[in-house]
Design a protein around this motif. Sequence first.
Motif, PDB file in Angstrom:
ATOM      1  N   PHE A 138       2.246 -10.646   2.979  1.00 28.42           N
ATOM      2  CA  PHE A 138       1.061 -10.588   3.821  1.00 28.42           C
ATOM      3  C   PHE A 138       0.919  -9.140   4.287  1.00 28.42           C
ATOM      4  N   VAL A 139      -0.273  -8.594   4.187  1.00 30.38           N
ATOM      5  CA  VAL A 139      -0.470  -7.187   4.541  1.00 30.38           C
ATOM      6  C   VAL A 139      -1.672  -7.047   5.464  1.00 30.38           C
ATOM      7  N   ASP A 140      -1.756  -5.877   6.105  1.00 32.97           N
ATOM      8  CA  ASP A 140      -2.905  -5.611   6.956  1.00 32.97           C
ATOM      9  C   ASP A 140      -4.034  -4.989   6.135  1.00 32.97           C
ATOM     10  N   ARG A 141      -5.132  -4.722   6.780  1.00 32.10           N
ATOM     11  CA  ARG A 141      -6.313  -4.204   6.098  1.00 32.10           C
ATOM     12  C   ARG A 141      -6.057  -2.851   5.424  1.00 32.10           C
ATOM     13  N   ASP A 142      -5.374  -1.966   6.118  1.00 29.52           N
ATOM     14  CA  ASP A 142      -5.123  -0.635   5.563  1.00 29.52           C
ATOM     15  C   ASP A 142      -4.337  -0.702   4.260  1.00 29.52           C
ATOM     16  N   GLN A 147      -4.117  -0.587  -1.768  1.00 29.40           N
ATOM     17  CA  GLN A 147      -3.785  -1.178  -3.065  1.00 29.40           C
ATOM     18  C   GLN A 147      -5.034  -1.373  -3.930  1.00 29.40           C
ATOM     19  N   ILE A 148      -6.156  -1.673  -3.302  1.00 27.92           N
ATOM     20  CA  ILE A 148      -7.407  -1.869  -4.042  1.00 27.92           C
ATOM     21  C   ILE A 148      -7.856  -0.584  -4.728  1.00 27.92           C
ATOM     22  N   TYR A 158     -10.265  -4.793  -9.261  1.00 27.80           N
ATOM     23  CA  TYR A 158     -10.844  -5.930  -9.968  1.00 27.80           C
ATOM     24  C   TYR A 158     -11.221  -7.071  -9.016  1.00 27.80           C
ATOM     25  N   THR A 159     -12.197  -7.874  -9.430  1.00 24.85           N
ATOM     26  CA  THR A 159     -12.536  -9.069  -8.656  1.00 24.85           C
ATOM     27  C   THR A 159     -11.892 -10.322  -9.243  1.00 24.85           C
ATOM     28  N   ASN A 189     -15.020  -4.752  -3.380  1.00 27.28           N
ATOM     29  CA  ASN A 189     -13.747  -5.098  -2.751  1.00 27.28           C
ATOM     30  C   ASN A 189     -13.481  -4.299  -1.486  1.00 27.28           C
ATOM     31  N   VAL A 190     -13.784  -3.012  -1.513  1.00 23.17           N
ATOM     32  CA  VAL A 190     -13.569  -2.187  -0.327  1.00 23.17           C
ATOM     33  C   VAL A 190     -14.518  -2.615   0.791  1.00 23.17           C
TER      34      VAL A 190
END
Length: 249
Positions: A138-142, A147-148, A158-159, A189-190
């Motif tokens: 589980f990760v935070d938004r940053d 990674q995106i 990718y979607t 995605n961003v």
Amino acid sequence: MTENKLSIIVSAYNVAGYINKTIESLVAQTNKNFEVIIVDDCSTDNTLEVIKKYEAKYNWIKVVCHAQNAGVSAARNSGLQVVKTDLVTFVDGDDFVEPEYVDFFLSLFNEYDLDMATCGFFNDNGKKNKNTDRQNSFVDRDEAIKQIIKINGTVMGYTWNKVYRTSIIQKNNLSFQTDLDLMEDEVFNVEYATLAQKFYLDNKPLYHYVSRKDSASRKVTIENVRDVGLANLRVYRTIHGFNDREEMK
């Protein structure tokens, strides 16, 4: 607690030689709590004939037809317009998925309060991307955004290896930018990630990405170079604008 249901939007353009395998991989899913929306982007081969046969056979498949070719972004947007389920993801019409693809994501969203989850993928040689050991967290938004926008790894822009909450997309009127033929998924995605809060990243390979020699992403053109530059600019502006808003709170 009501279980989530998944919509799978399949964009299809001249993939008559591939889409049977795509759809059959969805037919073979171990978890049947999903629907498929196939958007035919005015194919000039017999793609539409193939997918119409599947629509007639399975009541969980819906076909949407474009009157003229408009590109993958427009196809995905057309699919989003008819989604009524809690969750949504995207599959390309020349790719295919493992039998537990749907169950993997639905199990996560049913157990945890998530806004986005990812899986790993195989390349067109059948090898796991970056052939790493199983990693999940589980990760935070940053970290999710980091990674995106990475140019390698198992998350990336990718979607098709991600599942989203439909409510976040609809509430914020998110859509794919139709003036981009490349990296439109990373921009989406961003934008989504700046509006989401809870992320789960997993590299378990469940998606098979097939790279075709005649695909738009394989052709190096002036337009493609322009798209990459424009997409990167929009990603930067989205992240920078979000950080500015956060600092003002």
